[in-house]
Design a protein around this motif. Structure first.
Motif, PDB file in Angstrom:
ATOM      1  N   MET A  47      -5.782 -50.449 -12.608  1.00 53.63           N
ATOM      2  CA  MET A  47      -4.437 -49.883 -12.832  1.00 53.63           C
ATOM      3  C   MET A  47      -4.097 -49.916 -14.320  1.00 53.63           C
ATOM      4  SD  MET A  47      -2.231 -51.592  -9.800  1.00 53.63           S
ATOM      5  CE  MET A  47      -2.260 -50.958  -8.144  1.00 53.63           C
ATOM      6  N   THR A  48      -4.416 -51.043 -14.955  1.00 59.13           N
ATOM      7  CA  THR A  48      -4.126 -51.164 -16.393  1.00 59.13           C
ATOM      8  C   THR A  48      -4.930 -50.123 -17.172  1.00 59.13           C
ATOM      9  OG1 THR A  48      -3.886 -53.519 -16.017  1.00 59.13           O
ATOM     10  CG2 THR A  48      -4.036 -52.817 -18.310  1.00 59.13           C
ATOM     11  N   PHE A  49      -6.190 -50.004 -16.822  1.00 55.87           N
ATOM     12  CA  PHE A  49      -7.053 -49.004 -17.464  1.00 55.87           C
ATOM     13  C   PHE A  49      -6.408 -47.622 -17.336  1.00 55.87           C
ATOM     14  CE2 PHE A  49     -11.259 -46.541 -16.524  1.00 55.87           C
ATOM     15  CZ  PHE A  49     -11.300 -46.042 -17.820  1.00 55.87           C
ATOM     16  N   ARG A  50      -5.995 -47.289 -16.139  1.00 55.76           N
ATOM     17  CA  ARG A  50      -5.415 -45.963 -15.925  1.00 55.76           C
ATOM     18  C   ARG A  50      -4.144 -45.769 -16.751  1.00 55.76           C
ATOM     19  NH1 ARG A  50      -3.779 -43.353 -10.119  1.00 55.76           N
ATOM     20  NH2 ARG A  50      -2.346 -45.103 -10.038  1.00 55.76           N
ATOM     21  N   PHE A  53      -5.243 -46.852 -21.220  1.00 52.90           N
ATOM     22  CA  PHE A  53      -6.424 -46.456 -22.009  1.00 52.90           C
ATOM     23  C   PHE A  53      -6.169 -45.149 -22.760  1.00 52.90           C
ATOM     24  CE2 PHE A  53     -10.484 -44.197 -22.497  1.00 52.90           C
ATOM     25  CZ  PHE A  53     -11.225 -45.154 -23.164  1.00 52.90           C
ATOM     26  N   GLN A  54      -6.472 -45.162 -24.050  1.00 51.98           N
ATOM     27  CA  GLN A  54      -6.356 -43.947 -24.866  1.00 51.98           C
ATOM     28  C   GLN A  54      -7.752 -43.474 -25.230  1.00 51.98           C
ATOM     29  OE1 GLN A  54      -3.948 -41.895 -25.706  1.00 51.98           O
ATOM     30  NE2 GLN A  54      -2.667 -43.116 -24.346  1.00 51.98           N
ATOM     31  N   ALA A  55      -8.136 -42.356 -24.670  1.00 50.81           N
ATOM     32  CA  ALA A  55      -9.474 -41.837 -24.983  1.00 50.81           C
ATOM     33  C   ALA A  55      -9.462 -41.177 -26.355  1.00 50.81           C
ATOM     34  CB  ALA A  55      -9.888 -40.820 -23.925  1.00 50.81           C
ATOM     35  N   ALA A  56     -10.600 -41.250 -27.030  1.00 45.87           N
ATOM     36  CA  ALA A  56     -10.769 -40.508 -28.290  1.00 45.87           C
ATOM     37  C   ALA A  56     -11.631 -39.286 -27.970  1.00 45.87           C
ATOM     38  CB  ALA A  56     -11.470 -41.392 -29.313  1.00 45.87           C
ATOM     39  N   ASN A  57     -11.483 -38.251 -28.775  1.00 44.29           N
ATOM     40  CA  ASN A  57     -12.217 -37.016 -28.491  1.00 44.29           C
ATOM     41  C   ASN A  57     -13.730 -37.200 -28.490  1.00 44.29           C
ATOM     42  OD1 ASN A  57     -10.064 -35.293 -28.044  1.00 44.29           O
ATOM     43  ND2 ASN A  57      -9.759 -34.975 -30.243  1.00 44.29           N
ATOM     44  N   ASN A  97     -29.278 -56.698 -22.235  1.00 45.28           N
ATOM     45  CA  ASN A  97     -29.285 -55.800 -21.087  1.00 45.28           C
ATOM     46  C   ASN A  97     -28.353 -54.599 -21.348  1.00 45.28           C
ATOM     47  OD1 ASN A  97     -27.651 -55.227 -18.373  1.00 45.28           O
ATOM     48  ND2 ASN A  97     -29.742 -55.809 -17.848  1.00 45.28           N
ATOM     49  N   PRO A  98     -28.709 -53.401 -20.835  1.00 43.48           N
ATOM     50  CA  PRO A  98     -27.875 -52.215 -21.077  1.00 43.48           C
ATOM     51  C   PRO A  98     -26.403 -52.402 -20.700  1.00 43.48           C
ATOM     52  CG  PRO A  98     -29.886 -51.632 -19.881  1.00 43.48           C
ATOM     53  CD  PRO A  98     -29.895 -53.102 -20.051  1.00 43.48           C
ATOM     54  N   HIS A  99     -26.113 -53.242 -19.723  1.00 44.73           N
ATOM     55  CA  HIS A  99     -24.708 -53.436 -19.317  1.00 44.73           C
ATOM     56  C   HIS A  99     -23.905 -54.171 -20.381  1.00 44.73           C
ATOM     57  CE1 HIS A  99     -25.282 -51.744 -15.389  1.00 44.73           C
ATOM     58  NE2 HIS A  99     -26.404 -52.436 -15.286  1.00 44.73           N
ATOM     59  N   PHE A 100     -24.597 -54.899 -21.218  1.00 42.61           N
ATOM     60  CA  PHE A 100     -23.919 -55.573 -22.322  1.00 42.61           C
ATOM     61  C   PHE A 100     -23.521 -54.554 -23.387  1.00 42.61           C
ATOM     62  CE2 PHE A 100     -24.122 -57.499 -26.535  1.00 42.61           C
ATOM     63  CZ  PHE A 100     -23.219 -58.539 -26.396  1.00 42.61           C
ATOM     64  N   HIS A 101     -24.408 -53.622 -23.654  1.00 43.33           N
ATOM     65  CA  HIS A 101     -24.150 -52.654 -24.727  1.00 43.33           C
ATOM     66  C   HIS A 101     -23.212 -51.529 -24.292  1.00 43.33           C
ATOM     67  CE1 HIS A 101     -27.022 -54.522 -27.320  1.00 43.33           C
ATOM     68  NE2 HIS A 101     -27.965 -54.445 -26.398  1.00 43.33           N
ATOM     69  N   VAL A 102     -23.228 -51.216 -23.024  1.00 44.88           N
ATOM     70  CA  VAL A 102     -22.363 -50.137 -22.527  1.00 44.88           C
ATOM     71  C   VAL A 102     -21.458 -50.740 -21.453  1.00 44.88           C
ATOM     72  CG1 VAL A 102     -22.270 -47.791 -21.611  1.00 44.88           C
ATOM     73  CG2 VAL A 102     -24.286 -48.529 -22.914  1.00 44.88           C
ATOM     74  N   PRO A 103     -20.314 -51.242 -21.883  1.00 39.06           N
ATOM     75  CA  PRO A 103     -19.471 -52.004 -20.946  1.00 39.06           C
ATOM     76  C   PRO A 103     -18.839 -51.154 -19.848  1.00 39.06           C
ATOM     77  CG  PRO A 103     -18.357 -51.705 -23.052  1.00 39.06           C
ATOM     78  CD  PRO A 103     -19.747 -51.157 -23.231  1.00 39.06           C
ATOM     79  N   THR A 104     -18.724 -51.745 -18.695  1.00 39.06           N
ATOM     80  CA  THR A 104     -17.995 -51.114 -17.591  1.00 39.06           C
ATOM     81  C   THR A 104     -16.513 -51.465 -17.788  1.00 39.06           C
ATOM     82  OG1 THR A 104     -19.897 -51.148 -16.136  1.00 39.06           O
ATOM     83  CG2 THR A 104     -17.736 -51.070 -15.071  1.00 39.06           C
ATOM     84  N   ILE A 105     -15.735 -50.428 -18.078  1.00 41.40           N
ATOM     85  CA  ILE A 105     -14.391 -50.643 -18.627  1.00 41.40           C
ATOM     86  C   ILE A 105     -13.502 -51.513 -17.739  1.00 41.40           C
ATOM     87  CG2 ILE A 105     -12.310 -49.514 -19.499  1.00 41.40           C
ATOM     88  CD1 ILE A 105     -13.977 -46.967 -19.857  1.00 41.40           C
ATOM     89  N   GLU A 106     -13.393 -51.147 -16.456  1.00 46.96           N
ATOM     90  CA  GLU A 106     -12.403 -51.838 -15.624  1.00 46.96           C
ATOM     91  C   GLU A 106     -12.721 -53.322 -15.503  1.00 46.96           C
ATOM     92  OE1 GLU A 106     -14.139 -49.246 -14.718  1.00 46.96           O
ATOM     93  OE2 GLU A 106     -15.364 -49.667 -12.962  1.00 46.96           O
ATOM     94  N   SER A 107     -13.986 -53.688 -15.550  1.00 43.31           N
ATOM     95  CA  SER A 107     -14.282 -55.104 -15.352  1.00 43.31           C
ATOM     96  C   SER A 107     -14.432 -55.873 -16.653  1.00 43.31           C
ATOM     97  CB  SER A 107     -15.531 -55.271 -14.493  1.00 43.31           C
ATOM     98  OG  SER A 107     -16.532 -54.392 -14.915  1.00 43.31           O
ATOM     99  N   THR A 108     -14.968 -55.244 -17.689  1.00 43.21           N
ATOM    100  CA  THR A 108     -15.186 -56.053 -18.899  1.00 43.21           C
ATOM    101  C   THR A 108     -14.046 -55.951 -19.900  1.00 43.21           C
ATOM    102  OG1 THR A 108     -16.387 -54.248 -19.898  1.00 43.21           O
ATOM    103  CG2 THR A 108     -17.701 -55.920 -18.842  1.00 43.21           C
ATOM    104  N   SER A 139      -5.780 -39.566 -20.172  1.00 47.62           N
ATOM    105  CA  SER A 139      -6.281 -39.293 -21.524  1.00 47.62           C
ATOM    106  C   SER A 139      -7.788 -38.992 -21.501  1.00 47.62           C
ATOM    107  CB  SER A 139      -5.955 -40.438 -22.483  1.00 47.62           C
ATOM    108  OG  SER A 139      -6.812 -41.522 -22.295  1.00 47.62           O
ATOM    109  N   ILE A 140      -8.498 -39.513 -20.518  1.00 48.45           N
ATOM    110  CA  ILE A 140      -9.918 -39.139 -20.393  1.00 48.45           C
ATOM    111  C   ILE A 140     -10.016 -37.697 -19.915  1.00 48.45           C
ATOM    112  CG2 ILE A 140     -12.032 -39.519 -19.025  1.00 48.45           C
ATOM    113  CD1 ILE A 140     -11.620 -42.466 -19.228  1.00 48.45           C
ATOM    114  N   LYS A 141      -9.122 -37.341 -19.000  1.00 50.82           N
ATOM    115  CA  LYS A 141      -9.184 -35.984 -18.427  1.00 50.82           C
ATOM    116  C   LYS A 141      -8.693 -34.925 -19.417  1.00 50.82           C
ATOM    117  CE  LYS A 141      -8.553 -37.883 -13.817  1.00 50.82           C
ATOM    118  NZ  LYS A 141      -7.642 -38.182 -12.733  1.00 50.82           N
ATOM    119  N   ASN A 142      -7.758 -35.314 -20.259  1.00 50.57           N
ATOM    120  CA  ASN A 142      -7.090 -34.300 -21.091  1.00 50.57           C
ATOM    121  C   ASN A 142      -7.551 -34.219 -22.534  1.00 50.57           C
ATOM    122  OD1 ASN A 142      -5.642 -33.694 -18.829  1.00 50.57           O
ATOM    123  ND2 ASN A 142      -3.977 -35.106 -19.343  1.00 50.57           N
TER     124      ASN A 142
END
Ligand code: A3P
Length: 314
Positions: A47-50, A53-57, A97-108, A139-142
């Motif tokens: 919910m917080t993420f939604r 979160f401010q996406a960059a282009n 590990n790849p999960h360290f370098h590319v974080p899963t937003i909602e959990s990390t 912001s991710i969608k738009n």
């Protein structure tokens, strides 16, 4: 998946939300939010993420359901976008590990113990989410940021999931019966389920806006790795200069190599999940070793009913 089990004791916010509750495979509590099922501790971060979160282009957001090839996709995009150097001293995949370098937003990032400060991530940011399209931030969608989704056939996804959950059982727990797992999967009552709705939302959005969302299939990546990775690099705005470069990325991200790196054999990155659990067989059709013909037919039937009319069959 980069993010399982581990937020489950994190907060009680979901208790105040009166969300519908269920038990995945008679053992793991999950709650329903916005038509999908999540570990309870993930709802508040989602919910917080939604909402904030401010996406960059130039952000790249990888998305996937569980056990559909997330780790592979993260590795490939990391090499293409952030770490083209192949020298072992510079190869991030050797260090972590790849999960360290590319974080899963909602959990990390929005979990109770954030591991990453989003403002410190160098641009272009390469991030991941298991969340369904419907709850991604506007912001991710738009904005112009890009989304890459990886889908996998439901039978292999389910078997991979079943193995994964069995491998993180407490020593005194009995293994999860496969039949029960199939039933949960088909009724959609599992983490990030219903699986078919998750896939369908991203599929339909990718059809509407192919410049923004690239829809990849695990099986296609296995069948034609060079062609698919070329397509991925072009989509990310980093086309390969030579065939040799493609071969190197594929080799760096191959299951055999990653699985045998020290960091993945013996390390654990986040959430106390052992890195080795992210790598198993990576075989298309492994389900044939486990599913009965009846289970296979039930899954195929749901696959047809849910996806075929939209031009998709996994
Ligand atoms: P299997 O359990 O069928 O072997 P996720 O990364 O979304 O959790 O998905 C895990 C699945 O992807 C596992 O499938 C795992 O073996 C496979 N996998 C992990 N890394 C891979 C890679 N580099 N290449 C191909 N498959 C990979």
């Amino acid at each position: 998946m980069g993010d399982l089990s581990t937020n489950s004791n994190s907060n009680n916010a979901e208790n105040h939300l009166n969300l519908p509750k269920a038990r995945f495979m008679d053992a793991i509590d999950i709650v329903q939010w916005e038509g999908f099922w999540f570990e309870p501790g993930l709802v508040q971060p989602a919910m917080t993420f939604r909402s904030i979160f401010q996406a960059a282009n130039d952000d790249v957001i990888l998305t996937s359901n569980m056990k559909t090839g997330t780790t592979w996709l993260k590795s490939l995009c990391l090499c293409i976008l952030k770490n083209p150097k192949t020298d072992v001293d510079y190869d991030l995949l050797v260090k972590d590990n790849p999960h360290f370098h590319v974080p899963t937003i909602e959990s990390t990032i929005y979990g109770t113990k954030p591991h990453i400060d989003l403002y410190k991530v160098p641009s272009p940011r390469l991030l991941h989410s298991h969340l369904p399209y419907i709850v991604l931030p506007d912001s991710i969608k738009n904005t112009d940021c890009k989304i890459v989704y990886i889908a996998r056939n439901p039978k292999d996804t389910l078997i991979s999931m079943w193995h994964f959950f069995n491998s993180i059982l407490h020593p005194d727990q009995d293994p999860f019966p496969l039949e029960n797992t199939v039933d949960c999967f088909l009724s959609g009552v599992h983490q990030y389920g219903p699986f078919f709705d998750h896939v369908l939302q991203y599929w339909l959005e990718s059809q509407k806006n192919p410049q923004k969302i690239l829809f990849l299939k695990y099986e296609e990546l296995k069948r034609d790795p060079k062609g698919e990775v070329k397509k991925l690099a072009k989509f990310l705005g980093k086309p390969f200069a030579s065939e040799e470069e493609i071969d190197k990325v594929l080799w760096r991200c191959s299951l055999e190599r990653l699985k045998n790196l020290e960091v993945n054999k013996n390390g654990s990155t986040l959430f106390n999940v052992h890195n080795s659990l992210y790598f198993r067989k990576g075989v298309v059709g492994d389900w044939e070793n486990y599913l009965t013909p009846e289970m296979e037919e039930k899954i195929n039937q749901t696959n047809r009913i849910k996806l075929e009319e939209y031009g998709l069959f996994l």
